[in-house]
Design a protein around this motif. Structure first.
Motif, PDB file in Angstrom:
ATOM      1  N   ILE A   1      28.507  54.687  31.322  1.00 29.40           N
ATOM      2  CA  ILE A   1      27.853  53.571  32.166  1.00 29.40           C
ATOM      3  C   ILE A   1      27.168  52.353  31.180  1.00 29.40           C
ATOM      4  N   LEU A   2      26.554  52.964  30.111  1.00 25.68           N
ATOM      5  CA  LEU A   2      25.915  52.004  29.044  1.00 25.68           C
ATOM      6  C   LEU A   2      27.061  50.834  28.496  1.00 25.68           C
ATOM      7  N   THR A   3      28.219  51.353  28.007  1.00 33.12           N
ATOM      8  CA  THR A   3      29.341  50.752  27.694  1.00 33.12           C
ATOM      9  C   THR A   3      29.753  49.714  28.740  1.00 33.12           C
ATOM     10  N   THR A   4      29.710  50.209  29.911  1.00 34.27           N
ATOM     11  CA  THR A   4      30.292  49.229  31.209  1.00 34.27           C
ATOM     12  C   THR A   4      29.372  48.278  31.541  1.00 34.27           C
ATOM     13  N   LEU A   5      27.960  48.615  31.265  1.00 34.70           N
ATOM     14  CA  LEU A   5      26.930  47.674  31.572  1.00 34.70           C
ATOM     15  C   LEU A   5      26.899  46.433  30.593  1.00 34.70           C
ATOM     16  N   ASN A   6      27.082  47.007  29.279  1.00 33.17           N
ATOM     17  CA  ASN A   6      27.029  45.869  28.102  1.00 33.17           C
ATOM     18  C   ASN A   6      28.214  44.812  28.324  1.00 33.17           C
ATOM     19  N   GLU A   7      29.306  45.293  28.899  1.00 32.33           N
ATOM     20  CA  GLU A   7      30.623  44.582  29.030  1.00 32.33           C
ATOM     21  C   GLU A   7      30.422  43.761  30.293  1.00 32.33           C
ATOM     22  N   GLU A   8      29.622  44.196  31.528  1.00 39.72           N
ATOM     23  CA  GLU A   8      29.487  43.471  32.337  1.00 39.72           C
ATOM     24  C   GLU A   8      28.545  42.301  32.141  1.00 39.72           C
ATOM     25  N   LEU A   9      27.552  42.532  31.479  1.00 41.16           N
ATOM     26  CA  LEU A   9      26.613  41.530  31.120  1.00 41.16           C
ATOM     27  C   LEU A   9      27.075  40.420  30.108  1.00 41.16           C
ATOM     28  N   GLU A  10      27.974  40.805  29.412  1.00 47.08           N
ATOM     29  CA  GLU A  10      28.686  39.717  28.277  1.00 47.08           C
ATOM     30  C   GLU A  10      29.583  38.863  29.295  1.00 47.08           C
ATOM     31  N   GLY A  11      30.480  39.624  30.282  1.00 45.14           N
ATOM     32  CA  GLY A  11      31.123  38.967  31.080  1.00 45.14           C
ATOM     33  C   GLY A  11      30.375  37.920  32.083  1.00 45.14           C
ATOM     34  N   PHE A  12      29.308  38.382  32.545  1.00 45.83           N
ATOM     35  CA  PHE A  12      28.373  37.609  33.398  1.00 45.83           C
ATOM     36  C   PHE A  12      27.958  36.359  32.754  1.00 45.83           C
ATOM     37  N   GLN A  13      27.759  36.296  31.187  1.00 46.88           N
ATOM     38  CA  GLN A  13      27.255  35.066  30.618  1.00 46.88           C
ATOM     39  C   GLN A  13      28.386  34.098  30.391  1.00 46.88           C
ATOM     40  N   LYS A  14      29.615  34.579  30.418  1.00 48.89           N
ATOM     41  CA  LYS A  14      30.752  33.663  30.200  1.00 48.89           C
ATOM     42  C   LYS A  14      30.965  32.990  31.704  1.00 48.89           C
ATOM     43  N   GLN A  15      30.961  33.911  32.513  1.00 47.22           N
ATOM     44  CA  GLN A  15      31.069  33.257  33.995  1.00 47.22           C
ATOM     45  C   GLN A  15      29.980  32.258  34.281  1.00 47.22           C
ATOM     46  N   LEU A  16      28.793  32.339  33.934  1.00 47.57           N
ATOM     47  CA  LEU A  16      27.631  31.612  34.110  1.00 47.57           C
ATOM     48  C   LEU A  16      27.835  29.996  33.549  1.00 47.57           C
ATOM     49  N   GLU A  17      28.608  30.094  32.428  1.00 47.43           N
ATOM     50  CA  GLU A  17      29.261  28.902  31.874  1.00 47.43           C
ATOM     51  C   GLU A  17      29.689  27.862  32.609  1.00 47.43           C
ATOM     52  N   GLU A  18      30.514  28.517  33.716  1.00 45.99           N
ATOM     53  CA  GLU A  18      31.446  27.539  34.862  1.00 45.99           C
ATOM     54  C   GLU A  18      30.354  26.765  35.680  1.00 45.99           C
ATOM     55  N   LYS A  19      29.093  27.412  35.825  1.00 48.66           N
ATOM     56  CA  LYS A  19      28.253  26.672  36.559  1.00 48.66           C
ATOM     57  C   LYS A  19      28.366  27.105  38.154  1.00 48.66           C
ATOM     58  N   ASP A  20      28.943  28.162  38.348  1.00 49.62           N
ATOM     59  CA  ASP A  20      29.261  28.579  39.915  1.00 49.62           C
ATOM     60  C   ASP A  20      28.233  29.491  40.194  1.00 49.62           C
ATOM     61  N   SER A  21      27.133  28.981  41.108  1.00 51.82           N
ATOM     62  CA  SER A  21      26.233  29.963  41.500  1.00 51.82           C
ATOM     63  C   SER A  21      26.612  30.971  42.664  1.00 51.82           C
ATOM     64  N   SER A  22      27.739  30.837  43.359  1.00 53.82           N
ATOM     65  CA  SER A  22      28.073  31.899  44.283  1.00 53.82           C
ATOM     66  C   SER A  22      28.484  32.974  43.710  1.00 53.82           C
ATOM     67  N   ILE A  23      28.527  33.068  42.201  1.00 56.03           N
ATOM     68  CA  ILE A  23      28.955  34.463  41.635  1.00 56.03           C
ATOM     69  C   ILE A  23      27.555  35.264  41.361  1.00 56.03           C
ATOM     70  N   VAL A  24      26.686  34.688  41.529  1.00 52.33           N
ATOM     71  CA  VAL A  24      25.371  35.043  40.703  1.00 52.33           C
ATOM     72  C   VAL A  24      24.829  36.408  41.566  1.00 52.33           C
ATOM     73  N   LEU A  25      24.683  36.417  42.647  1.00 57.71           N
ATOM     74  CA  LEU A  25      23.943  37.380  43.381  1.00 57.71           C
ATOM     75  C   LEU A  25      25.018  38.742  43.525  1.00 57.71           C
ATOM     76  N   PRO A  26      26.086  38.467  43.692  1.00 55.75           N
ATOM     77  CA  PRO A  26      27.175  39.614  43.703  1.00 55.75           C
ATOM     78  C   PRO A  26      27.097  40.508  42.347  1.00 55.75           C
ATOM     79  N   ARG A  27      27.180  39.603  41.027  1.00 60.39           N
ATOM     80  CA  ARG A  27      27.192  40.126  39.772  1.00 60.39           C
ATOM     81  C   ARG A  27      25.867  40.739  39.558  1.00 60.39           C
ATOM     82  N   GLN A  28      24.994  40.021  40.058  1.00 58.63           N
ATOM     83  CA  GLN A  28      23.391  40.989  39.686  1.00 58.63           C
ATOM     84  C   GLN A  28      23.530  42.261  40.459  1.00 58.63           C
TER      85      GLN A  28
END
Length: 452
Positions: A188-215
């Motif tokens: 779970i910890l490994t997955t959590l770290n990977e998901e956080l890093e992936g979230f950061q990259k997605q946020l660079e695209e400035k698409d707010s629609s992804i925020v709450l599902p990823r959160q």
């Protein structure tokens, strides 16, 4: 809502009132500056008051803050006076209100209304790094409410901070994982770290629609990780209840309801998480009844816009009659308070009884779909099979200061599709309730194991 009604009256009394989210700002030890704009013969409201430590001890000190502003008085009155509503069948008393512990609740932060957040906070766990990561991610909810084109900037900051804390504290977080759950926790910890890093990259695209599902997904992983940190049940069950059906952990249930006479909803499928860490006797009793198929085919028996209730079987008995004894099986009132080693049994948390004026309830009535055990008003220990779901969520009331906190035993929350509860009416039928996960946490089951 009482607050809305009283505010409306106050606005009429002062001609015109505009209310905004910052209606009260913290001033001094306790108190507030009213920033309402009130148009009247007297001109704008300009009350500004704070109390010193000496003032707090003075009689009617808080009244000195409010007496010049009708709107301020209205807010205070709406929070302090009893609500009036219909009583439950077994019996949700809406005519008594728990005392607000101190006036500063008027200026406290927004209440936690999300069921999953309440469940995370209720875990018997004290791991500061993972709680810090959790807090950064939970803050995103409030930030996304601001209609601002730059809303993603604080979100990006929170995600960066969460990732930083997770990486810097990885070893400390790992040290809390129970040995028996080490493999699961590592994954779970490994997955959590990977998901956080992936979230950061997605946020660079400035698409707010992804925020709450990823959160939501990240917080789910944090909740799963936190549960791997609990090596064993945290306390001994009192001897008088130790042989009852007990849920020594958590369980996830699926409830299917056949909806009648509603063209918009034909059936409802809800997920419920029961919390045996904080209500083992109450949750264990319910899971035991679920495994007996007690609720299958039973109608919803009350839906009044305030609560949804079921569990009263056919016949004169108002609860589950145990075939082994021929008597109604009851459970004690069970309330877990922050800082206590085990739940308080058999008594409500009235100030006069226990002297807990600032008691924080571990499972508060704050979320839409809060699930609790109904009981007779005259008998704290008369809960049996009748349960209810709250059809309200707290807008102003801090955790632990709801009408029913400390008076009825909460033992779970609807965590998925909770909004469908509002569509259910008396006469709709519970097709089934099934345990999806956590049945192995039930000990001392009284039901006959079905070979199905």
């Amino acid at each position: 809502m009482a607050v809305a009604a009283v505010l409306q009256a106050a606005s009429l009394a002062t001609t015109t009132t505009w209310l905004d989210a910052g209606a009260f700002r913290k001033e001094g030890l306790i108190g507030a500056q009213c920033v309402h704009k009130i148009v009247s013969a007297r001109g704008p409201c300009a009350i500004r008051a704070s109390l010193s430590k000496d003032d707090v001890a003075a009689p009617n000190a808080f009244a000195k803050v409010l007496h010049n502003c009708p709107t301020c008085v209205a807010v205070a009155a709406a929070l302090l006076v009893p609500f009036s509503s219909t009583a439950a069948d077994v019996d949700v008393d809406t005519e008594r209100v728990s005392a607000i512990s101190e006036p500063s609740v008027l200026i406290s932060g927004p209440p936690t209304k999300d069921a999953n957040a309440l469940l995370r906070d209720a875990l018997p766990l004290d791991n500061k790094p993972i709680k810090e990561v959790q807090k950064f991610l939970e803050d995103i909810t409030e930030e996304m409410k601001v209609p601002d084109e730059k809303v993603l900037e604080p979100v990006e900051r929170d995600v960066r901070q969460a990732t930083l804390v997770l990486n810097q504290s990885k070893e400390e977080i790992l040290s809390y994982i129970a040995e028996s759950k080490r493999q699961e926790g590592d994954h779970i910890l490994t997955t959590l770290n990977e998901e956080l890093e992936g979230f950061q990259k997605q946020l660079e695209e400035k698409d707010s629609s992804i925020v709450l599902p990823r959160q939501k997904e990240l917080l789910r992983l944090i909740g799963d990780l936190e549960e791997t940190m609990i090596a064993k049940f945290p306390y001994e069950i009192p001897e008088e209840y130790a042989k009852r059906p007990l849920l020594m952990g958590r369980a996830t249930l699926e409830m299917k309801v056949l909806v009648k006479n509603n063209p918009n909803v034909k059936d409802a499928v809800l997920h419920i998480v029961l919390d045996g860490y904080n209500a083992p006797v109450t949750a264990g009793n319910f899971v035991d009844l679920v495994e007996r198929r007690f609720y299958d085919g039973m109608e919803i028996q009350r839906s009044d816009g305030f609560v949804l209730q079921t569990g009263d079987p056919d016949g004169p008995a108002e609860g589950f009659v145990d075939p082994a004894t021929g008597q109604v099986r009851t459970v004690p009132l069970e309330i877990m308070v922050e800082g206590q080693k085990q739940p308080i049994y058999g008594t409500t948390l009235e100030l006069q009884e226990l002297g807990l004026p600032k008691a924080k309830i571990k499972l508060p009535f704050n979320a839409f779909g809060t699930m609790a055990m109904a009981r007779q008003e005259s008998d704290n220990n008369s809960g049996s099979s009748q349960v209810f779901w709250l059809l309200k969520e707290s807008e102003l009331t801090p955790n632990g200061d709801s009408i029913h906190d400390g008076r009825y035993a909460v033992f779970g929350y609807v965590t998925e599709n909770e909004g469908l509860l509002a569509n259910l009416k008396a006469g709709d039928v519970i097709e089934s309730i099934r345990v999806l996960h956590g049945l192995d946490n039930l000990v001392n089951p009284s039901y006959v194991v079905r070979l199905l």
